[in-house]
Every structure is written in C-alpha cells, then in structure tokens.
Design an enzyme around this catalytic site. Structure first.
Site, mmCIF file in Angstrom:
data_model
loop_
_atom_site.group_PDB
_atom_site.id
_atom_site.type_symbol
_atom_site.label_atom_id
_atom_site.label_comp_id
_atom_site.label_asym_id
_atom_site.label_seq_id
_atom_site.Cartn_x
_atom_site.Cartn_y
_atom_site.Cartn_z
ATOM 1 N N CYS A 2 0.914 -1.020 0.020
ATOM 2 C CA CYS A 2 0.066 -0.079 0.087
ATOM 3 C C CYS A 2 0.832 1.253 0.190
ATOM 4 O O CYS A 2 1.918 0.976 0.091
ATOM 5 C CB CYS A 2 -0.787 0.012 1.272
ATOM 6 S SG CYS A 2 -0.286 0.710 2.745
ATOM 7 N N SER A 62 -3.907 -5.153 -2.933
ATOM 8 C CA SER A 62 -4.192 -6.212 -2.377
ATOM 9 C C SER A 62 -3.404 -7.356 -3.103
ATOM 10 O O SER A 62 -3.564 -7.969 -4.210
ATOM 11 C CB SER A 62 -5.577 -6.431 -2.023
ATOM 12 O OG SER A 62 -6.288 -6.466 -3.453
ATOM 13 N N ILE A 63 -2.796 -8.365 -2.145
ATOM 14 C CA ILE A 63 -1.784 -9.288 -2.482
ATOM 15 C C ILE A 63 -2.173 -10.678 -1.833
ATOM 16 O O ILE A 63 -2.228 -11.688 -2.191
ATOM 17 C CB ILE A 63 -0.451 -8.808 -2.420
ATOM 18 C CG1 ILE A 63 0.013 -7.561 -3.253
ATOM 19 C CG2 ILE A 63 0.438 -10.251 -2.796
ATOM 20 C CD1 ILE A 63 -0.277 -7.862 -4.887
ATOM 21 N N ASN A 89 2.919 -0.949 4.428
ATOM 22 C CA ASN A 89 3.405 -1.201 2.925
ATOM 23 C C ASN A 89 4.451 -2.032 3.012
ATOM 24 O O ASN A 89 5.446 -2.312 3.803
ATOM 25 C CB ASN A 89 4.061 0.179 2.697
ATOM 26 C CG ASN A 89 4.580 0.105 1.293
ATOM 27 O OD1 ASN A 89 4.206 -0.670 0.323
ATOM 28 N ND2 ASN A 89 5.529 1.006 0.899
ATOM 29 N N GLY A 90 3.973 -3.158 2.484
ATOM 30 C CA GLY A 90 5.165 -4.399 2.198
ATOM 31 C C GLY A 90 4.454 -5.731 2.408
ATOM 32 O O GLY A 90 3.256 -5.777 2.158
#
Length: 652
Positions: A2, A62-63, A89-90
């Site tokens: 993000c 979104s992962i 983020n990550g």
C-alpha cells in the site's frame, strides 16, 4: 502492499476537535500515491484538539488475503481487541510461521488470514523484537490507542520507503514525499532546498539517506524504527539492524557444504517470496541473479511469466540472452523494446514518481518493463541485492589490484598520487596510481562517481569542500574497522548505493505501475549466510560472486552462469550526441530556473563538449538534467507531468 500516510497532530493543533480538517487533508494527499494501491483507499482518525491524536491515509494493493485484510488493520488482546491500528506497506513472507508461533506461545487470535496481523500481535507480545523476526519488506505505522504513540519501522535493507516531516502542527510520515509536500500547511515544515543534500546528490547521483532535497523532510533510515508522540518535539529514532560481515573460512573439507547452504537458503527465500493470492511473475535479464530467481520460482509456478526490456540500438539489449534463459527453464517470456522517443516522453512522469532525483538511466527501461508486466501479473520477483551480498561488482576486485600499494610506506604511497597528476587523462596507469595512493575510505564511496572535485566546483555555485562523500561514508566505515576491504566495500554499499539508488528505483518505478516487486536475495536469512563468506569466496582475479556461482551450478543454465554482467544498459552516451534526447537536454537546460543552485553555463559547456565528441560527459549531464527536471516539477511547477489513473483488476 500500500501507500501509507500518518499524521500525529500536536496538542491543540490545527486539526480541529474532531480531526475532520486533518482527515480531509490526508485524503487529498493520499490520492497523490493512488498508484501504490489502486484497489482500496480511505482515511481513519482519532483526534481531539486538547491532546492531539492520529490520522491515517492508505491506498491498498491487495496481494494476500484480498477479501479480509483491509486497512487500517485493527487488532488487540481479548481485553482490548481494538488497541492497535496499523497501516502497512510491504509483505511479511514468514507470516504463517509467525502466526503459528504467536498462537502456540501466547494464544493469539486472528480475524484475518493476512500478514499484517502478525506484525500487530508480534508487537504486542514481543515489543520491538518483532522486527528481528520479520522476513519481508516493510514500512509501517502502528498506533497504540493506550500509550497514544505512533510506532514506525522500515525493513533492514530499505526495500520500502518512509519519509518523515515534523513542524508546529505535528509529525507526518508517508510512503511518498509528494504527499508530505501537499501537507506543508497542516504540518508546518521547512520546504527550502537542502544545499548539502544537493551536493551529495551531485557526487553520488542519488540523495543519500536520511537526507532529501527538502530541508524539512527526512527519511527513516533502513533498519530503523521511530516513536512519535503528540507531546514530543521530534521522533525518537533507533537502529535495530546492524549488519556485520563476519567471515568464516571455507576449507576443502567444507566447501561443498557451504555452497549447498547458499542453495538451500535461496530455495527457502524464493519459496516464501512466492506466497501470494495473485499471480507472481519475474523480471529476467541476461545475468545469473534474475535467472536464478526465475529458475527457483518456476518450481512453485510452472506457468511463470518472465519479462525483460532492451533498446533497438545494438549492444544495449539482453533480450536474446533472456529469451534463451526463459526457454532453458521453461518459462513464458515477454520482452519490451524501448525506443528513444518513448524514453524521452516518459521522463517527466518518471521523475514525478521518484520524488527525489536519481540519476540512473536504467530506471527508464525498468519503468517500461514494469508497465508491460502489470498487464499480466500483480507481483514480480527480481534479483536486486545479490551483488551487494555475494560480491558481484567488478570494483570489489580493486583491493586485489591495489594490494602492492599496501606494502609501501605511507609517504611513498601518497607520492604516487602526485606522480599521476601530470599524466594525460585516459593514459594507462594514471587511475591505478591515483587510486593506489588513497586509502579505501578516501577512494570508495559506493558505485557512483562521475564528477571530480574541480568539476563539482564548476557546476555548483554553492560548492563547499567539507560537504564531500566522507561525511556520508565516514560513520559507516567506522563500523567496519578491521574487516577485510571487500567486506567493507559491501557494507558501504548497503548504506549508500543499494538503498539510495537500487531500491529506490525498484520500489518507485514498479509501484508507479501498481506492480509489487519482491527481492528474495534481500532476506535476513540469505544475508546471514552471505555475510559469513570470506573474501576469496566472493572475489577472485578472474570472477565475482564465486561462491554464489558455485551454489547456482545446478540451477542456472550454463550459458548464463559465467557470462559478463550487463543488466539493463541504456545508450545515454549516444543519444546525448544527436536526436530527440539531445534536443530535450538543451531545452531542459535552457528553461531551467535553478540557476542559483546549478551553473547553467557550465552545463551548457558540458553539453556542447559531449555533442561534438571531445569529452564523454554523459553521466555528469544525466545527473544535472535529472535534477533540473526534478526542480521544474517540484519547485518551479513549470513542468506538470500527465499522470494516468488506470483501472486494474483486483484479482489477476
């Protein structure tokens, strides 16, 4: 993945009793990094005028656990189930193992299947030690509603960015600096150009951490965390990752076991980096690093797609080698050829995405291959970090070449530099004599050097001799006293070139295309193995990355294993002599309003000399041109890049 933004409002600050003004400003600023997370966006706030508070903004790509791991993520123990709030983020690649450990040891209960809750529960039960347990890339902001403290952290190597600005209104942190610049009225920080950072940029071709070109904005350094409170004047920053290269000898009795150890840790790292609820592809050049990653990745995804890029000009493309590598490992391959016209047209957009000038032309073809990859996948693996960890740069062999100078008395060694001065430029042996007369601390400051001291004085009206590379590298060298010279060079690169250039372009240019890039070599477990290699297992007189090449013999096709390094080469030297790029260069210099920072006439002279072929100023020119373009975008506002907002499918 993000883009995150967090603002800790000062007590009785400008945010207002309900925080509505701050939330509106955060929402507007967050939209400037929509590309980092086009799947979801929003804000969250808990502010009152008397005691301050926090506002979060976020953009989610979104992962993992697409359906449930929405941000901001809330978690807490049973007695306070919403105590912690996280924007993140990550990716945490060992999140499954961490969740199991937290369940078993502490009875932790999770509401999602994602990786973010592992950070929250780990922080609650382990405190800052959780950072030592995370295998991943991350920058996050975690609000504790009980202590009213914002805890921010960055991964050990600096794969994910985090900028910080503090002013009368409070402190803001963000994944992208442009968001902070949009909040200057809310936060109240200094936006003047940092002349010291500009000189460092000109020397290094990137702005070294923690600096930025704006005096009031800093970067949280790699491997550090920060605590931010509304009642504090500034963040309190602590380093938690202190890399050490502690060599353990390789003998005839244990050499194969050491190579097998490298193979095993890379296999494990790639397996964990393949964890995702979307399709994962891989970047593939003609080198061993990306080929090794792709060859290991295809074991987990037999339909792996690989991507590469190149230019039409002969000698500036590895597409043929990459195609052969893809065929050898059984991967589908897609190549993007970049024209000179495309290259020039994309520059304003690329520099806008970068936030800070990075004078590395290779980020332009990376932009195009990332854009092509995003049509097919949401995540790619890449080979960054292998050179720094395993000794892959040719310059690491320099201590072998200069070893005879180590036996000279210091006065005699110094005199070699004086002997070299009157020799003509380009004469064989001149550079050897000069560099041999210098100590390692004097001569090596990472993989970037283009301006001599005299040339710096010509282009920078505000040049100061005390603002040299040594005020960046001296504290790092102090940490490595007594190590072998190759390890010291690797250590310097971790704190300069890797996080200042390689990882900035890897993050900013792929995220510009809403594409997540993962780097399996930059894993704490891989580093633990690599850091124990002695110099002779990294560098020989004939090769680099010796131990890594031995470890990859069963994995990487033979035609790649011992091939010279090329990467994504860019024909800047040729294009700045004729054609559209030269025209753009003259126009950029001619319209620049940065004359108080850069000597415009000196840059014109370099352009003229380069165009007629009397000198090769390509790297120096590129450094100046990228700064001028950056200045036109972020200071003059005379160049306004056209930023598209494409719609991507959430599932891919």
């Amino acid at each position: 993945m993000c883009g995150l933004l967090a603002f800790v409002a000062a007590p009785a600050g400008a945010a207002g009793p309900e925080g509505a003004d701050a939330a509106s400003a955060i929402a507007r600023a967050s939209h400037l990094m929509r590309h980092r997370g086009p799947d979801e966006s929003g804000t969250w706030h808990a502010v009152d005028g008397a005691s301050g508070g926090v506002v979060f903004g976020f953009n989610r790509l979104s992962i993992i656990d697409i359906a449930h791991s929405h941000q901001p993520l809330r978690w807490g123990p049973p007695e306070a189930p919403d105590r912690y709030v996280l924007v993140f983020n990550g990716e945490i690649y060992n999140y499954l193992e961490l969740r199991d450990e937290l369940r078993t040891q502490h009875g932790a209960v999770f509401a999602t299947d994602g990786d973010g809750e592992a950070i929250l529960a780990g922080y609650h039960h382990w405190g800052t030690e959780v950072l030592q347990r995370l295998r991943g890339m991350f920058a996050f902001a975690l609000w504790d509603t009980v202590t009213r403290e914002l805890f921010c952290a960055r991964d050990p190597f600096g794969i994910k960015p985090l900028f910080i600005a503090t002013g009368a209104g409070g402190t803001a942190v963000a994944s992208e600096k442009k968001c902070l610049l949009d909040l200057v009225e809310l936060v109240g920080f200094d936006t003047e150009i940092d002349h010291r950072a500009l000189q460092h940029y000109t020397v290094l071709q990137y702005v070294p951490e923690p600096e930025t070109l704006h005096r009031g904005v800093r970067r949280l350094e790699s491997g550090c965390f920060a605590r931010i409170r509304a009642d504090q004047l500034a963040p309190v920053i602590t380093r938690y990752f202190v890399p050490r290269f502690a060599a353990s000898p390789i003998t005839n009795d244990n050499d194969q076991a050491r190579y097998d150890e490298i193979t095993a840790v890379l296999e494990d790292s790639v397996a964990k980096h393949m964890r995702a609820d979307v399709t994962v592809g891989a970047f593939l050049s003609g080198g061993i690093d990306s080929t090794a990653i792709a060859a290991l990745a295809i074991r987990h995804n037999p339909r792996l797609i690989t991507f590469t890029t190149g230019f039409e000009r002969e000698g500036f493309s590895e597409i043929d080698v990459a195609v052969a590598s893809a065929e050898a490992i059984g991967a589908r391959h897609i190549a993007k050829v970049v024209s000179a016209d495309e290259f020039v047209a994309a520059l304003p957009e690329i520099v806008w995405y970068l936030d800070e000038p990075v004078a590395d032309p290779a980020l332009v073809p990376l932009f195009f291959v990332a854009r092509e990859a995003r049509k097919h996948v949401k995540v790619v693996l890449s080979g960054e970090g292998a050179d720094e960890l395993f000794g892959g740069y040719t310059i690491y062999r320099e201590p072998l070449s200069l070893r005879p100078f180590d036996y000279l008395p210091k006065p005699l060694r110094r005199s070699m530099g004086k002997v070299s001065k009157p020799l003509p430029e380009g004469m064989r042996g001149k550079s050897l004599l000069h560099r041999g007369s210098l100590t390692l601390e004097e001569r090596y400051y990472g993989n970037a050097r283009s301006f001599s001291g005299a040339q710096l004085r010509e282009v920078l009206p505000g040049f100061r001799p005390d603002w040299t590379h040594t005020d960046v590298t001296a504290p790092v060298y102090a940490e490595s006293a007594g190590w072998d010279p190759v390890a010291r060079m690797q250590h310097i690169d971790l704190f300069t070139w890797l996080r200042g250039d390689i990882l900035v372009k890897a993050d900013k240019i792929t995220m510009a295309n809403s594409l997540e890039l993962r780097v399996p070599f930059l894993d704490p477990e891989v580093f633990a193995v690599a850091s124990r290699l002695p110099a002779g297992a990294k560098i020989t007189r004939t090769t680099t990355k010796y131990a890594l090449r031995r470890a990859l013999e069963p994995i990487v096709p033979a035609h790649v294993l011992h091939r010279p390094k090329l990467g994504f080469p860019v024909p800047i030297r040729h294009w700045l002599r004729a054609g559209e790029l030269l025209e753009w260069a003259y126009a950029t210099v001619g319209s620049s309003q940065a004359g108080h920072l850069v000597d415009i006439a000196a840059v014109y002279r370099m352009l003229d000399e380069h165009r007629c072929g009397s000198s090769d100023h390509s790297r120096r020119l590129w450094t100046m041109l990228i700064f001028m373009l950056w200045h036109a975008i972020f200071v003059e506002h005379s160049v306004v890049p056209q930023i598209s907002e494409p719609q991507y499918p959430v599932q891919l």
